[in-house]
Design a protein around this motif. Structure first.
Motif, short mmCIF file in Angstrom:
data_model
loop_
_atom_site.label_atom_id
_atom_site.label_comp_id
_atom_site.label_asym_id
_atom_site.label_seq_id
_atom_site.Cartn_x
_atom_site.Cartn_y
_atom_site.Cartn_z
N PRO A 1 -14.27 10.99 -4.48
CA PRO A 1 -15.61 10.95 -3.88
C PRO A 1 -16.28 9.60 -4.15
O PRO A 1 -15.90 8.87 -5.06
N ASN A 2 -17.29 9.30 -3.36
CA ASN A 2 -18.12 8.10 -3.53
C ASN A 2 -17.33 6.79 -3.48
O ASN A 2 -17.70 5.81 -4.12
N VAL A 3 -16.25 6.79 -2.72
CA VAL A 3 -15.45 5.58 -2.54
C VAL A 3 -15.75 5.01 -1.16
O VAL A 3 -15.62 5.71 -0.14
N ARG A 4 -16.17 3.75 -1.13
CA ARG A 4 -16.50 3.10 0.14
C ARG A 4 -15.30 2.43 0.77
O ARG A 4 -15.14 2.42 1.99
N TYR A 5 -14.43 1.85 -0.07
CA TYR A 5 -13.32 1.05 0.47
C TYR A 5 -12.24 0.90 -0.59
O TYR A 5 -12.53 0.81 -1.79
N ILE A 6 -10.99 0.90 -0.14
CA ILE A 6 -9.84 0.62 -1.02
C ILE A 6 -9.01 -0.46 -0.35
O ILE A 6 -8.72 -0.36 0.86
N SER A 7 -8.64 -1.48 -1.08
CA SER A 7 -7.83 -2.54 -0.49
C SER A 7 -6.49 -1.97 -0.01
O SER A 7 -5.90 -1.11 -0.67
N PRO A 8 -6.01 -2.41 1.14
CA PRO A 8 -4.76 -1.86 1.67
C PRO A 8 -3.58 -2.27 0.81
O PRO A 8 -3.61 -3.32 0.15
N PRO A 9 -2.52 -1.47 0.76
CA PRO A 9 -1.33 -1.84 -0.02
C PRO A 9 -0.79 -3.21 0.40
O PRO A 9 -0.75 -3.54 1.58
N SER A 10 -0.42 -4.00 -0.60
CA SER A 10 0.07 -5.36 -0.35
C SER A 10 1.16 -5.68 -1.36
O SER A 10 1.50 -4.88 -2.22
N HIS A 11 1.69 -6.90 -1.26
CA HIS A 11 2.74 -7.34 -2.19
C HIS A 11 2.16 -7.89 -3.49
O HIS A 11 2.91 -8.39 -4.33
N ALA A 12 0.84 -7.86 -3.66
CA ALA A 12 0.20 -8.45 -4.83
C ALA A 12 0.16 -7.46 -5.99
O ALA A 12 0.48 -6.28 -5.85
N ILE A 13 -0.24 -7.97 -7.15
CA ILE A 13 -0.35 -7.13 -8.34
C ILE A 13 -1.62 -6.28 -8.28
O ILE A 13 -1.64 -5.13 -8.70
N GLY A 14 -2.70 -6.87 -7.75
CA GLY A 14 -4.01 -6.25 -7.86
C GLY A 14 -4.33 -5.30 -6.72
O GLY A 14 -3.85 -5.43 -5.59
#
Length: 358
Positions: A275-288
């Protein structure tokens, strides 16, 4: 693989790195004929500079001369060299919000003023109404840290046209082979500088990186580095040069980036149920990976609560400008894999559901 159940950002997977091959390369270069590798270096190890030149051409589509490459003790040292060589105390540095915390610390410790400019993916930079004279503009390279999304060359170009900084530094903190299209860097320019590090690709303790600078800056920055920091680490540089020239670094990057993509997908799929999540970075080849919360969720308090459960994350708000009200968490996937990753992300989500519930 687990180290205290941690999602700490910025730490690569050191357990799967081919350390046996690395040790063998040390044995290969540590021979009587290579006694000069035990001395000070002058401007960096030549074969390493050539290996970096070729690596940048393959992975970043950059064509530069070896004389433009300066070997550094990691990204922090490279940014520090730029701050000392190219700016005076009181000068202003334009830096994106949110920013890489290490660069923020380096610039402030050099007595430079920060002009933090919010960047919104898909929307661009929030330009200041009355910009100050800007000596340095510090931008992320092809992949933004800490937001963990691709950068946008059009946004960076528009920002630099508006601010007209004397020098532009792009920090290629994390990258994959395909995101070079987001680089503003031009090796032929008189004001563009690229900073890179092997700490995120190989292992943090290596502490080797590089700057690619305009030709007219190569000699003075090399001289500054030599006079202030005393160059050495020639054995490390020789081993890294062999590792790169043999194709081992390319193979390692491709392998581990595939792993990171799979791990990010696992974390992303779990986080999107919160809940209360506005955005999540899309899966990528990076660590973060970065998760942003709805206003007014307090990310610092959440990070402290998670730390008590041995879940190490970084609050996003601490690297945002005062006028940038974003909050969230910056996490890493380098220290967790397999079933341990699944167990830990489940544990993370259980705590976050409680902390984020209305």
């Amino acid at each position: 693989m687990v180290q205290n159940g941690s999602f700490v950002p910025g730490i690569p997977d050191i357990t799967k790195f081919p350390i046996r091959k690395w040790r063998q390369l040390y044995a290969n270069v540590t021979v009587p004929q290579n006694a000069l590798l035990l001395s000070y270096s002058t401007g960096g190890y030549g074969p390493l500079k050539r290996a970096i030149r070729d690596f940048l051409q393959r992975w970043r589509n950059i064509n530069c001369d070896t004389e433009q490459i300066i070997i550094t003790d990691g990204t922090h040292n490279g940014i520090q060299l730029c701050a000392m060589a190219l700016a005076d105390a009181g000068d202003t540095v334009a830096i994106e919000s949110p920013c890489y915390w290490g660069a923020q610390k380096v610039f402030t410790s050099s007595n430079l003023e920060l002009e933090m400019i919010p960047w919104m993916p898909g929307k661009g930079h929030v330009l200041p109404e009355s910009p100050k004279p800007i000596q340095l503009a510090y931008l992320m390279g092809g992949h933004h840290y800490p937001l963990s999304v691709p950068t946008c060359i059009k946004d960076k170009r528009r920002l630099c046209q508006a601010l007209n900084p004397a020098y532009i530094i792009e920090d290629d903190y994390e990258f994959s082979q395909e995101d070079h299209i987001n680089l503003l860097f031009d090796a032929r320019s008189d004001r563009h500088i690229l900073a890179g590090s092997f700490s995120k690709m190989i292992f943090p303790g290596l502490r080797l990186g590089y700057l690619v600078v305009p030709k007219h800056l190569s000699s003075p920055i090399n001289q500054l580095r030599s006079e202030l920091f005393r160059e050495g680490r020639m054995l490390d540089q020789a081993v890294l040069a062999e590792f790169m020239s043999n194709g081992d670094l390319d193979a390692w990057c491709r392998r581990i980036q595939r792993e990171y993509l799979g791990r990010q997908q696992v974390v992303h799929d779990h986080l999107e149920t919160l809940p209360n999540v506005r955005y999540i970075s899309p899966p990528s080849h990076a660590i973060g990976i970065c998760i942003e919360f709805e206003h007014p969720v307090e990310d610092v308090a959440i990070a402290k609560s998670l730390l008590r459960e041995h879940l190490v994350v970084r609050p996003l708000s601490t690297v945002c400008a005062g006028k940038d009200q974003r909050s969230g968490l910056v996490m890493g996937v380098g220290m967790l894999s397999g079933e341990t990753l699944k167990d830990e992300v489940n544990r993370l989500c259980r705590h976050l559901k409680i902390l984020l519930s209305p």
